[in-house]
Design a protein around this motif. Structure first.
Motif, PDB file in Angstrom:
ATOM      1  N   HIS A 258       0.850  -1.187   0.000  1.00  0.00           N
ATOM      2  CA  HIS A 258       0.000   0.000   0.000  1.00  0.00           C
ATOM      3  C   HIS A 258       0.885   1.236   0.000  1.00  0.00           C
ATOM      4  CE1 HIS A 258      -3.634   2.425   0.815  1.00  0.00           C
ATOM      5  NE2 HIS A 258      -2.797   3.199   1.486  1.00  0.00           N
ATOM      6  N   ILE A 259       0.607   2.152  -0.913  1.00  0.00           N
ATOM      7  CA  ILE A 259       1.352   3.407  -0.976  1.00  0.00           C
ATOM      8  C   ILE A 259       0.370   4.538  -1.263  1.00  0.00           C
ATOM      9  CG2 ILE A 259       3.147   4.738  -2.167  1.00  0.00           C
ATOM     10  CD1 ILE A 259       4.491   2.113  -2.906  1.00  0.00           C
ATOM     11  N   SER A 260       0.354   5.527  -0.367  1.00  0.00           N
ATOM     12  CA  SER A 260      -0.476   6.713  -0.582  1.00  0.00           C
ATOM     13  C   SER A 260       0.228   7.904   0.060  1.00  0.00           C
ATOM     14  CB  SER A 260      -1.866   6.525   0.030  1.00  0.00           C
ATOM     15  OG  SER A 260      -1.792   6.498   1.443  1.00  0.00           O
ATOM     16  N   ASP A 261      -0.392   9.061  -0.017  1.00  0.00           N
ATOM     17  CA  ASP A 261       0.229  10.256   0.550  1.00  0.00           C
ATOM     18  C   ASP A 261       0.337  10.199   2.072  1.00  0.00           C
ATOM     19  OD1 ASP A 261       0.460  11.313  -1.976  1.00  0.00           O
ATOM     20  OD2 ASP A 261      -1.372  12.518  -1.848  1.00  0.00           O
ATOM     21  N   THR A 262      -0.536   9.414   2.704  1.00  0.00           N
ATOM     22  CA  THR A 262      -0.561   9.410   4.168  1.00  0.00           C
ATOM     23  C   THR A 262      -0.299   8.040   4.790  1.00  0.00           C
ATOM     24  OG1 THR A 262      -2.959   9.047   4.139  1.00  0.00           O
ATOM     25  CG2 THR A 262      -2.180  11.341   4.254  1.00  0.00           C
ATOM     26  N   ARG A 263      -0.131   7.010   3.947  1.00  0.00           N
ATOM     27  CA  ARG A 263       0.070   5.678   4.516  1.00  0.00           C
ATOM     28  C   ARG A 263       0.914   4.825   3.584  1.00  0.00           C
ATOM     29  NH1 ARG A 263      -3.203   0.774   4.601  1.00  0.00           N
ATOM     30  NH2 ARG A 263      -2.885  -0.374   6.532  1.00  0.00           N
ATOM     31  N   TRP A 264       1.948   4.227   4.149  1.00  0.00           N
ATOM     32  CA  TRP A 264       2.774   3.267   3.428  1.00  0.00           C
ATOM     33  C   TRP A 264       2.731   1.956   4.203  1.00  0.00           C
ATOM     34  CZ3 TRP A 264       7.292   7.138   4.230  1.00  0.00           C
ATOM     35  CH2 TRP A 264       7.035   8.300   3.490  1.00  0.00           C
ATOM     36  N   ALA A 265       2.651   0.851   3.482  1.00  0.00           N
ATOM     37  CA  ALA A 265       2.634  -0.452   4.132  1.00  0.00           C
ATOM     38  C   ALA A 265       3.464  -1.430   3.308  1.00  0.00           C
ATOM     39  CB  ALA A 265       1.201  -0.954   4.284  1.00  0.00           C
ATOM     40  N   PHE A 266       4.248  -2.239   3.998  1.00  0.00           N
ATOM     41  CA  PHE A 266       5.106  -3.197   3.291  1.00  0.00           C
ATOM     42  C   PHE A 266       5.379  -4.403   4.193  1.00  0.00           C
ATOM     43  CE2 PHE A 266       7.721  -0.114   5.506  1.00  0.00           C
ATOM     44  CZ  PHE A 266       8.716  -0.868   6.125  1.00  0.00           C
ATOM     45  N   ASP A 267       5.577  -5.543   3.558  1.00  0.00           N
ATOM     46  CA  ASP A 267       5.970  -6.766   4.258  1.00  0.00           C
ATOM     47  C   ASP A 267       7.469  -6.986   4.092  1.00  0.00           C
ATOM     48  OD1 ASP A 267       3.396  -7.487   5.120  1.00  0.00           O
ATOM     49  OD2 ASP A 267       2.958  -8.534   3.254  1.00  0.00           O
ATOM     50  N   THR A 268       8.105  -7.481   5.138  1.00  0.00           N
ATOM     51  CA  THR A 268       9.503  -7.895   5.039  1.00  0.00           C
ATOM     52  C   THR A 268       9.582  -9.405   5.264  1.00  0.00           C
ATOM     53  OG1 THR A 268       9.933  -7.488   7.398  1.00  0.00           O
ATOM     54  CG2 THR A 268      10.345  -5.667   5.851  1.00  0.00           C
TER      55      THR A 268
ATOM     56  N   TYR B 172       3.619  -0.671   8.930  1.00  0.00           N
ATOM     57  CA  TYR B 172       2.697   0.393   8.547  1.00  0.00           C
ATOM     58  C   TYR B 172       3.273   1.738   8.984  1.00  0.00           C
ATOM     59  CZ  TYR B 172      -0.343  -3.700   8.445  1.00  0.00           C
ATOM     60  OH  TYR B 172      -0.874  -4.946   8.199  1.00  0.00           O
ATOM     61  N   VAL B 173       3.442   2.632   8.028  1.00  0.00           N
ATOM     62  CA  VAL B 173       3.880   3.989   8.310  1.00  0.00           C
ATOM     63  C   VAL B 173       2.712   4.919   7.996  1.00  0.00           C
ATOM     64  CG1 VAL B 173       5.520   5.823   7.760  1.00  0.00           C
ATOM     65  CG2 VAL B 173       6.275   3.428   7.764  1.00  0.00           C
ATOM     66  N   THR B 174       2.245   5.639   9.003  1.00  0.00           N
ATOM     67  CA  THR B 174       1.096   6.529   8.853  1.00  0.00           C
ATOM     68  C   THR B 174       1.522   7.965   9.141  1.00  0.00           C
ATOM     69  OG1 THR B 174      -0.371   4.751   9.583  1.00  0.00           O
ATOM     70  CG2 THR B 174      -1.268   6.990   9.581  1.00  0.00           C
TER      71      THR B 174
ATOM     72  N   HIS C 273       5.202   4.529  13.070  1.00  0.00           N
ATOM     73  CA  HIS C 273       5.501   3.227  12.483  1.00  0.00           C
ATOM     74  C   HIS C 273       5.006   2.127  13.412  1.00  0.00           C
ATOM     75  CE1 HIS C 273       8.369  -0.288  11.927  1.00  0.00           C
ATOM     76  NE2 HIS C 273       7.700  -0.235  10.800  1.00  0.00           N
ATOM     77  N   ARG C 274       4.324   1.141  12.824  1.00  0.00           N
ATOM     78  CA  ARG C 274       3.866  -0.030  13.571  1.00  0.00           C
ATOM     79  C   ARG C 274       4.279  -1.275  12.815  1.00  0.00           C
ATOM     80  NH1 ARG C 274      -1.216  -2.833  13.170  1.00  0.00           N
ATOM     81  NH2 ARG C 274      -1.579  -4.165  15.003  1.00  0.00           N
ATOM     82  N   SER C 275       4.793  -2.252  13.544  1.00  0.00           N
ATOM     83  CA  SER C 275       5.251  -3.487  12.921  1.00  0.00           C
ATOM     84  C   SER C 275       4.649  -4.679  13.661  1.00  0.00           C
ATOM     85  CB  SER C 275       6.784  -3.569  12.959  1.00  0.00           C
ATOM     86  OG  SER C 275       7.237  -4.748  12.322  1.00  0.00           O
ATOM     87  N   VAL C 276       4.148  -5.654  12.894  1.00  0.00           N
ATOM     88  CA  VAL C 276       3.541  -6.853  13.471  1.00  0.00           C
ATOM     89  C   VAL C 276       4.265  -8.069  12.907  1.00  0.00           C
ATOM     90  CG1 VAL C 276       1.417  -8.177  13.791  1.00  0.00           C
ATOM     91  CG2 VAL C 276       1.315  -5.683  13.583  1.00  0.00           C
ATOM     92  N   PRO C 277       4.791  -8.955  13.773  1.00  0.00           N
ATOM     93  CA  PRO C 277       5.522 -10.133  13.280  1.00  0.00           C
ATOM     94  C   PRO C 277       4.589 -11.266  12.874  1.00  0.00           C
ATOM     95  CG  PRO C 277       5.550 -10.122  15.662  1.00  0.00           C
ATOM     96  CD  PRO C 277       4.827  -8.862  15.240  1.00  0.00           C
ATOM     97  N   PHE C 278       5.008 -12.035  11.892  1.00  0.00           N
ATOM     98  CA  PHE C 278       4.270 -13.202  11.430  1.00  0.00           C
ATOM     99  C   PHE C 278       5.261 -14.312  11.079  1.00  0.00           C
ATOM    100  CE2 PHE C 278       1.677  -9.514  10.104  1.00  0.00           C
ATOM    101  CZ  PHE C 278       0.487  -9.824  10.738  1.00  0.00           C
ATOM    102  N   ARG C 279       4.729 -15.466  10.750  1.00  0.00           N
ATOM    103  CA  ARG C 279       5.526 -16.528  10.132  1.00  0.00           C
ATOM    104  C   ARG C 279       4.751 -17.035   8.929  1.00  0.00           C
ATOM    105  NH1 ARG C 279       6.062 -22.079   9.492  1.00  0.00           N
ATOM    106  NH2 ARG C 279       8.231 -22.764   9.308  1.00  0.00           N
ATOM    107  N   TYR C 280       5.315 -16.872   7.732  1.00  0.00           N
ATOM    108  CA  TYR C 280       4.608 -17.350   6.547  1.00  0.00           C
ATOM    109  C   TYR C 280       4.737 -18.857   6.424  1.00  0.00           C
ATOM    110  CZ  TYR C 280       9.102 -17.338   3.894  1.00  0.00           C
ATOM    111  OH  TYR C 280      10.377 -17.562   3.435  1.00  0.00           O
ATOM    112  N   VAL C 281       3.773 -19.453   5.752  1.00  0.00           N
ATOM    113  CA  VAL C 281       3.705 -20.909   5.677  1.00  0.00           C
ATOM    114  C   VAL C 281       3.213 -21.311   4.297  1.00  0.00           C
ATOM    115  CG1 VAL C 281       1.381 -20.928   6.673  1.00  0.00           C
ATOM    116  CG2 VAL C 281       2.807 -22.964   6.871  1.00  0.00           C
ATOM    117  N   TRP C 282       3.778 -22.382   3.763  1.00  0.00           N
ATOM    118  CA  TRP C 282       3.456 -22.860   2.416  1.00  0.00           C
ATOM    119  C   TRP C 282       2.284 -23.831   2.443  1.00  0.00           C
ATOM    120  CZ3 TRP C 282       5.794 -20.220  -1.270  1.00  0.00           C
ATOM    121  CH2 TRP C 282       7.022 -19.620  -0.988  1.00  0.00           C
ATOM    122  N   PRO C 283       1.533 -23.947   1.344  1.00  0.00           N
ATOM    123  CA  PRO C 283       0.419 -24.899   1.300  1.00  0.00           C
ATOM    124  C   PRO C 283       0.833 -26.332   1.641  1.00  0.00           C
ATOM    125  CG  PRO C 283       0.247 -23.384  -0.545  1.00  0.00           C
ATOM    126  CD  PRO C 283       1.571 -23.097   0.125  1.00  0.00           C
ATOM    127  N   ALA C 284       1.947 -26.803   1.070  1.00  0.00           N
ATOM    128  CA  ALA C 284       2.377 -28.175   1.342  1.00  0.00           C
ATOM    129  C   ALA C 284       2.772 -28.350   2.809  1.00  0.00           C
ATOM    130  CB  ALA C 284       3.555 -28.539   0.435  1.00  0.00           C
TER     131      ALA C 284
END
Length: 246
Positions: free
Chosen positions: A162-172, A184-186, A194-205
């Motif tokens: 997400h990229i706009s004049d007032t909000r940027w969002a990106f995954d690392t 999220y940068v607002t 700036h707010r950051s939320v941790p996750f763990r991605y997972v594959w279908p298999a």
């Protein structure tokens, strides 16, 4: 975690429905509820990570007994305050381990919430917890995105969404550990937060193997709630596993 409510405390809960408004639109909600209502039949449904009741409330409105588990008391307070909220049972706790009384025909975990469990062990525990709650023949549903690693050029670890004049969002992404974070940068009145939320991605298999370890077997995998075929170009999937009836 920031507090007892994890990353979904009062500051997030207060604006959650507004910030996720697209996911609350009928075109996002109705197809999901259609599938869940069909899968649960005449039985009870258990939602892991029930949040403010985006799917639990319309599912309950169709006459399905729904119980929700969530770590965030702030999110659950929003659910209870909504029309029909008193009719949805709730339990405060970690959905990877929290036990609810009774058996269920359906357990479900949507909107990438499996990724909120930030270790593989916790994700495996979630499958085992779902299996413990399911009656024979019951089904476990997960909706989650396919990791967007194909968008990463060599040497880059971030993918903007997400990229706009007032909000940027990106995954690392950390492709070694499968750790990721949503950032999220607002900008308000010229000041950025700036707010950051941790996750763990997972594959279908990988999910299929977790299901197998929990004693569940594959039932279906679709590109989304429309039940379109899952393909190599799919950016997400709805997957269903079944607890054997015997």
């Amino acid at each position: 975690m920031p507090d007892a409510d994890g990353y979904f405390g009062e500051d997030v809960a207060a604006v959650y429905d507004e910030s996720s408004a697209d996911m609350f639109r009928p075109e996002a909600v109705d197809p999901a509820v259609d599938v869940l209502a069909e899968l649960v039949g005449q039985g009870r449904a258990l939602e892991f990570g029930v949040g403010t009741g985006r799917l639990a409330l319309p599912l309950a409105a169709r006459g399905v007994p729904v119980h929700g588990v969530d770590l965030s008391r702030a999110m659950l307070e929003r659910l209870r305050a909504k029309p029909g909220g008193a009719g949805v049972g709730v339990t405060v706790g970690d959905f990877a381990t929290t036990r609810v009384d009774g058996g269920f025909a359906l357990a479900y975990l949507v909107f990438n919430t499996i990724n909120n469990l930030t270790t593989q062990d916790a994700q495996v525990d979630c499958f085992r917890n779902a299996a413990r709650h399911l009656e024979p023949g019951g089904r476990f549903v997960i909706e989650v995105g396919v990791p967007a690693l194909r968008l990463l050029p060599p040497g880059q670890s971030a993918v903007p969404f997400h990229i706009s004049d007032t909000r940027w969002a990106f995954d690392t992404y950390d492709v070694v550990s499968q750790a990721m974070s949503s950032n999220y940068v607002t900008v308000v009145d010229g000041r950025a937060t700036h707010r950051s939320v941790p996750f763990r991605y997972v594959w279908p298999a990988e999910l299929d193997l977790m299901a197998r370890l929990a004693g569940l077997r594959p039932y279906a995998r679709w590109d989304g709630w429309s039940r379109a075929p899952f393909t190599a170009e799919s950016t997400g999937h709805v997957s269903v596993w079944e607890k054997p009836a015997e």
